[in-house]
Design a protein around this motif. Sequence first.
Motif, short mmCIF file in Angstrom:
data_model
loop_
_atom_site.label_atom_id
_atom_site.label_comp_id
_atom_site.label_asym_id
_atom_site.label_seq_id
_atom_site.Cartn_x
_atom_site.Cartn_y
_atom_site.Cartn_z
N HIS A 119 1.95 19.99 -12.51
CA HIS A 119 3.14 19.90 -11.66
C HIS A 119 4.05 18.78 -12.17
CE1 HIS A 119 1.22 22.45 -8.58
NE2 HIS A 119 0.12 21.74 -8.82
N GLY A 120 5.34 18.95 -11.95
CA GLY A 120 6.32 17.90 -12.23
C GLY A 120 6.84 17.32 -10.92
N PRO A 121 8.00 16.67 -10.97
CA PRO A 121 8.59 16.14 -9.75
C PRO A 121 8.87 17.25 -8.74
CG PRO A 121 9.63 15.20 -11.70
CD PRO A 121 8.76 16.31 -12.18
N GLY A 122 8.73 16.90 -7.45
CA GLY A 122 8.96 17.89 -6.40
C GLY A 122 7.73 18.08 -5.55
N PRO A 123 7.67 19.19 -4.79
CA PRO A 123 6.54 19.43 -3.89
C PRO A 123 5.25 19.70 -4.66
CG PRO A 123 8.46 20.78 -3.30
CD PRO A 123 8.74 20.20 -4.64
N TRP A 124 4.18 19.11 -4.18
CA TRP A 124 2.83 19.32 -4.69
C TRP A 124 1.95 19.85 -3.57
CZ3 TRP A 124 0.02 15.97 -8.73
CH2 TRP A 124 0.83 15.73 -9.83
N PRO A 125 0.75 20.33 -3.91
CA PRO A 125 -0.23 20.62 -2.85
C PRO A 125 -0.59 19.36 -2.06
CG PRO A 125 -0.87 21.63 -4.94
CD PRO A 125 0.27 20.70 -5.25
N PHE A 126 -1.29 19.58 -0.97
CA PHE A 126 -1.79 18.51 -0.08
C PHE A 126 -0.67 17.76 0.64
CE2 PHE A 126 -4.54 18.67 -3.95
CZ PHE A 126 -5.60 19.36 -3.40
N GLY A 127 0.52 18.36 0.69
CA GLY A 127 1.63 17.72 1.38
C GLY A 127 2.28 16.59 0.61
N ILE A 128 1.98 16.48 -0.66
CA ILE A 128 2.51 15.41 -1.52
C ILE A 128 3.89 15.80 -2.05
CG2 ILE A 128 2.15 14.20 -3.71
CD1 ILE A 128 -0.88 14.57 -3.23
N LEU A 141 3.95 9.23 -6.11
CA LEU A 141 3.54 10.32 -5.21
C LEU A 141 3.66 9.87 -3.76
CD1 LEU A 141 0.35 11.26 -7.25
CD2 LEU A 141 2.57 12.40 -7.34
N TRP A 142 4.49 10.57 -3.01
CA TRP A 142 4.73 10.25 -1.60
C TRP A 142 3.77 11.06 -0.74
CZ3 TRP A 142 5.72 7.76 2.50
CH2 TRP A 142 6.26 8.33 3.66
N LEU A 143 2.99 10.33 0.09
CA LEU A 143 2.01 10.93 0.98
C LEU A 143 2.47 10.68 2.42
CD1 LEU A 143 0.55 10.51 -1.78
CD2 LEU A 143 -1.51 10.00 -0.51
N PRO A 144 3.24 11.60 2.98
CA PRO A 144 3.85 11.32 4.29
C PRO A 144 2.84 11.20 5.43
CG PRO A 144 4.25 13.60 3.63
CD PRO A 144 3.68 12.90 2.43
N SER A 145 1.68 11.81 5.29
CA SER A 145 0.70 11.77 6.38
C SER A 145 0.14 10.37 6.60
CB SER A 145 -0.44 12.75 6.13
OG SER A 145 -1.17 12.41 4.96
N ILE A 146 0.24 9.50 5.58
CA ILE A 146 -0.25 8.12 5.74
C ILE A 146 0.85 7.10 5.42
CG2 ILE A 146 -2.65 8.74 5.27
CD1 ILE A 146 -2.23 7.48 2.45
N ASN A 147 2.09 7.57 5.25
CA ASN A 147 3.22 6.67 4.95
C ASN A 147 2.93 5.77 3.76
OD1 ASN A 147 4.76 7.75 7.01
ND2 ASN A 147 4.25 6.14 8.47
N ALA A 148 2.48 6.40 2.67
CA ALA A 148 2.09 5.63 1.48
C ALA A 148 2.59 6.33 0.23
CB ALA A 148 0.57 5.48 1.41
N ILE A 149 2.75 5.54 -0.83
CA ILE A 149 2.99 6.09 -2.16
C ILE A 149 1.86 5.65 -3.09
CG2 ILE A 149 5.49 6.34 -2.03
CD1 ILE A 149 5.76 3.66 -3.50
N VAL A 150 1.47 6.55 -3.99
CA VAL A 150 0.57 6.23 -5.08
C VAL A 150 1.40 6.26 -6.36
CG1 VAL A 150 -1.49 6.90 -6.35
CG2 VAL A 150 -1.40 7.24 -3.88
N ALA A 151 1.37 5.18 -7.13
CA ALA A 151 2.29 5.03 -8.25
C ALA A 151 1.55 4.96 -9.57
CB ALA A 151 3.15 3.78 -8.07
N GLY A 152 2.09 5.68 -10.56
CA GLY A 152 1.61 5.56 -11.93
C GLY A 152 2.16 4.32 -12.59
N ASP A 153 2.29 4.35 -13.92
CA ASP A 153 2.66 3.14 -14.65
C ASP A 153 4.11 2.71 -14.45
OD1 ASP A 153 0.11 3.21 -15.55
OD2 ASP A 153 0.58 3.56 -17.66
N SER A 154 4.98 3.63 -14.01
CA SER A 154 6.39 3.26 -13.84
C SER A 154 6.57 2.14 -12.83
CB SER A 154 7.21 4.47 -13.39
OG SER A 154 7.21 5.48 -14.38
#
Length: 210
Positions: A119-128, A141-154
């Motif tokens: 997947h690229g930018p945009g909607p992913w499975p699991f509500g991401i 990666l924006w995870l709205p169910s827990i109001n969190a982001i998981v970030a790669g190296d950027s």
Amino acid sequence: MRELRPGVWHWRSPHPDWDEEQWWPALVSSYAIELGDDVILFDPLSVPAELRERATAVVLSAPYHERDARRLGLPVYTPPADTWQDWVEKFGIDPDRVRGMESEDLAWLRAGEGEGHFHGPGPWPFGITAYAGREDNDLVLWLPSINAIVAGDSLADFGDGLDIQLGGRKHVTRDDVVRRLRPLLDLPIELVLPAHGEPTDRAALERVLS
């Protein structure tokens, strides 16, 4: 391992490919997060046994964060690996040096060993929802169910606090990446979970993107 809040776990592990020539610290972060009925491992390395038993899938913030993904035997959701054309664009490499070459990142998954979903930018499975960072396959990666982001190296902490990391890219500037990621500030983010560095909060994100 520590539970940051119910259903959100963090741990750090020494990366097996690290040496003193690397610009990033030896310890890297991984997360396990309950998303609905799933327990997702994010950029997993040395997963604690109790989480490994419950995990249902792996999510990678970048293709070069595969870490233990192969040996876990779970479906893998990931951005695609670089092509040789990407190397030319991102690093200014002479095309004749790399033409036709393929990245080693996730080669096993591309060859059909395991269940892979790219997947690229945009909607992913699991509500991401995935946001492009310095490139389209290094994501936040924006995870709205827990109001969190998981970030790669950027968006990572390589020892001097959370910041934009370009990693030698020639096709983008720090200001470019800040502009791409500034829409994150419109989201109700509370937790920032980088693959490099300790979990942090919205205030740290605002300092980087303001």
